[in-house]
Design a protein around this motif. Structure first.
Motif, PDB file in Angstrom:
ATOM      1  N   UNK A 191       0.956  -0.695  -0.660  1.00 25.65           N
ATOM      2  CA  UNK A 191       0.090  -0.306  -0.079  1.00 25.65           C
ATOM      3  C   UNK A 191       0.717   1.330   0.148  1.00 25.65           C
ATOM      4  N   UNK A 192       1.846   1.591  -0.938  1.00 27.90           N
ATOM      5  CA  UNK A 192       2.632   2.142  -0.460  1.00 27.90           C
ATOM      6  C   UNK A 192       1.650   3.714  -2.045  1.00 27.90           C
ATOM      7  N   UNK A 193       2.368   4.852  -1.861  1.00 29.73           N
ATOM      8  CA  UNK A 193       2.247   6.117  -1.647  1.00 29.73           C
ATOM      9  C   UNK A 193       3.179   6.447  -2.438  1.00 29.73           C
ATOM     10  N   UNK A 194       2.360   6.391  -4.591  1.00 27.53           N
ATOM     11  CA  UNK A 194       3.383   6.594  -5.583  1.00 27.53           C
ATOM     12  C   UNK A 194       4.452   8.042  -5.051  1.00 27.53           C
ATOM     13  N   UNK A 195       4.254   8.979  -4.907  1.00 24.85           N
ATOM     14  CA  UNK A 195       5.342   9.945  -4.606  1.00 24.85           C
ATOM     15  C   UNK A 195       6.016   9.507  -3.659  1.00 24.85           C
ATOM     16  N   UNK A 196       6.146   8.779  -2.590  1.00 23.41           N
ATOM     17  CA  UNK A 196       6.810   8.947  -1.248  1.00 23.41           C
ATOM     18  C   UNK A 196       7.598   6.936  -1.612  1.00 23.41           C
ATOM     19  N   UNK A 197       7.099   6.894  -2.778  1.00 25.35           N
ATOM     20  CA  UNK A 197       9.040   5.504  -3.558  1.00 25.35           C
ATOM     21  C   UNK A 197       9.164   6.473  -3.898  1.00 25.35           C
ATOM     22  N   UNK A 198      10.640   5.412  -3.423  1.00 23.84           N
ATOM     23  CA  UNK A 198      12.137   5.372  -4.210  1.00 23.84           C
ATOM     24  C   UNK A 198      12.246   4.001  -5.032  1.00 23.84           C
ATOM     25  N   UNK A 199      12.693   4.096  -5.892  1.00 26.42           N
ATOM     26  CA  UNK A 199      12.984   2.828  -6.473  1.00 26.42           C
ATOM     27  C   UNK A 199      14.126   3.593  -6.924  1.00 26.42           C
ATOM     28  N   UNK A 200      15.418   2.262  -6.927  1.00 25.02           N
ATOM     29  CA  UNK A 200      16.375   2.406  -6.159  1.00 25.02           C
ATOM     30  C   UNK A 200      17.098   0.859  -7.336  1.00 25.02           C
ATOM     31  N   UNK A 201      17.783   0.750  -9.118  1.00 25.68           N
ATOM     32  CA  UNK A 201      17.934  -0.281  -9.104  1.00 25.68           C
ATOM     33  C   UNK A 201      20.006  -0.278  -9.565  1.00 25.68           C
ATOM     34  N   UNK A 202      20.168  -1.124  -9.212  1.00 23.07           N
ATOM     35  CA  UNK A 202      21.659  -1.568  -9.228  1.00 23.07           C
ATOM     36  C   UNK A 202      22.024  -2.400 -10.595  1.00 23.07           C
ATOM     37  N   UNK A 203      22.858  -1.605 -11.739  1.00 26.04           N
ATOM     38  CA  UNK A 203      23.331  -1.583 -12.918  1.00 26.04           C
ATOM     39  C   UNK A 203      21.746  -2.759 -13.133  1.00 26.04           C
ATOM     40  N   UNK A 204      21.328  -2.428 -13.978  1.00 22.34           N
ATOM     41  CA  UNK A 204      20.099  -2.551 -15.186  1.00 22.34           C
ATOM     42  C   UNK A 204      20.566  -3.340 -16.003  1.00 22.34           C
ATOM     43  N   UNK A 205      21.834  -2.856 -16.581  1.00 20.19           N
ATOM     44  CA  UNK A 205      22.892  -3.368 -17.661  1.00 20.19           C
ATOM     45  C   UNK A 205      23.006  -4.806 -17.644  1.00 20.19           C
ATOM     46  N   UNK A 206      22.735  -5.739 -16.347  1.00 13.33           N
ATOM     47  CA  UNK A 206      23.483  -6.904 -16.159  1.00 13.33           C
ATOM     48  C   UNK A 206      22.670  -8.068 -17.056  1.00 13.33           C
ATOM     49  N   UNK A 207      23.496  -8.799 -18.415  1.00 14.25           N
ATOM     50  CA  UNK A 207      22.990  -8.908 -19.315  1.00 14.25           C
ATOM     51  C   UNK A 207      22.023  -8.412 -20.281  1.00 14.25           C
ATOM     52  N   UNK A 208      22.375  -7.214 -20.553  1.00  8.37           N
ATOM     53  CA  UNK A 208      20.794  -6.921 -20.836  1.00  8.37           C
ATOM     54  C   UNK A 208      21.343  -6.768 -22.232  1.00  8.37           C
ATOM     55  N   UNK A 209      21.141  -7.306 -24.009  1.00  4.76           N
ATOM     56  CA  UNK A 209      21.232  -6.240 -25.171  1.00  4.76           C
ATOM     57  C   UNK A 209      20.901  -4.796 -25.184  1.00  4.76           C
ATOM     58  N   UNK A 210      21.924  -3.968 -25.850  1.00  2.74           N
ATOM     59  CA  UNK A 210      21.882  -2.554 -25.184  1.00  2.74           C
ATOM     60  C   UNK A 210      20.327  -2.192 -25.989  1.00  2.74           C
ATOM     61  N   UNK A 211      20.089  -2.411 -27.282  1.00  2.18           N
ATOM     62  CA  UNK A 211      18.765  -2.510 -27.324  1.00  2.18           C
ATOM     63  C   UNK A 211      17.275  -2.574 -26.277  1.00  2.18           C
ATOM     64  N   UNK A 212      17.712  -3.780 -26.008  1.00  5.08           N
ATOM     65  CA  UNK A 212      16.682  -3.578 -24.611  1.00  5.08           C
ATOM     66  C   UNK A 212      17.258  -3.317 -23.639  1.00  5.08           C
TER      67      UNK A 212
END
Length: 209
Positions: free
Chosen positions: A132-153
């Protein structure tokens, strides 16, 4: 001193959703915890709960999460269904993605890029509904999203995340070594690039753009 005690901490009341650099999806024994850790543990049970529990909206997986997945993979492939089934021999649950002309594909045996994106999308789509998060109070932190992803993806994933951020109003933080992510951020007027360095004794950061 009084002012320091009464002043609000800038991050007070914010909720952190984190996705770690090392992430994986595996078959899981049934668990009612309804959680998802930064490495992906709990993904299978979360999907199982949304599809099979009478107090969660299954459309969030079977329609909305499926649409998110196809949005990111548009042009590469199209998934037609998300299924979670139990292996009676091992008493574990497994996520299957149905793709036209290929049938059901076990997510645990799929490539790292598909599992990685699936975890990110589940974190964004399903966890706020559970907690039940309120979106304006959410921080989405992603470490190295590039791992194993093709550049276009990777570019399509970044664009998807940016669009979601604009629609929902959360804060998106990405840590990366990828020139693709940096170039994409440099072209995005709503992004800020912060460069961090460590000299062996202390870390320093400064605004690069």
């Amino acid at each position: 001193e009084r002012l320091s005690k009464e002043a609000l901490w800038p991050l007070e009341n914010l909720r952190l959703l984190k996705v770690s650099a090392e992430r994986d999806v595996a078959p899981e024994s049934r668990d009612t915890a309804r959680s998802l850790d930064p490495h992906g543990a709990g993904t299978t049970n979360l999907i199982r709960a949304f599809i099979n529990s009478d107090n969660l909206p299954r459309d969030e997986v079977e329609r909305d999460l499926l649409n998110d997945l196809n949005d990111v993979y548009r042009g590469d492939c199209e998934f037609t269904n998300i299924i979670c089934q139990e292996d009676e021999g091992t008493a574990t649950w497994e996520i299957f993605l149905e793709e036209q002309e290929k049938g059901d594909i076990r997510l645990s045996q799929s490539g790292s890029s598909l599992k990685s994106i699936f975890i990110i999308l589940c974190t964004l789509r399903l966890l706020p509904l559970i907690n039940k998060f309120e979106w304006n109070k959410v921080i989405l932190a992603i470490e190295e999203p590039e791992n194993n992803l093709h550049p276009s993806l990777l570019r399509r994933l970044l664009t998807f995340l940016s669009n979601q951020r604009d629609q929902k109003g959360f804060t998106l933080i990405i840590t990366t070594h990828s020139p693709i992510c940096i170039d994409w951020s440099a072209r995005n007027s709503s992004s800020q690039i912060i460069h961090m360095q460590h000299d062996g004794q202390e870390a320093k950061c400064y605004t690069a753009m």
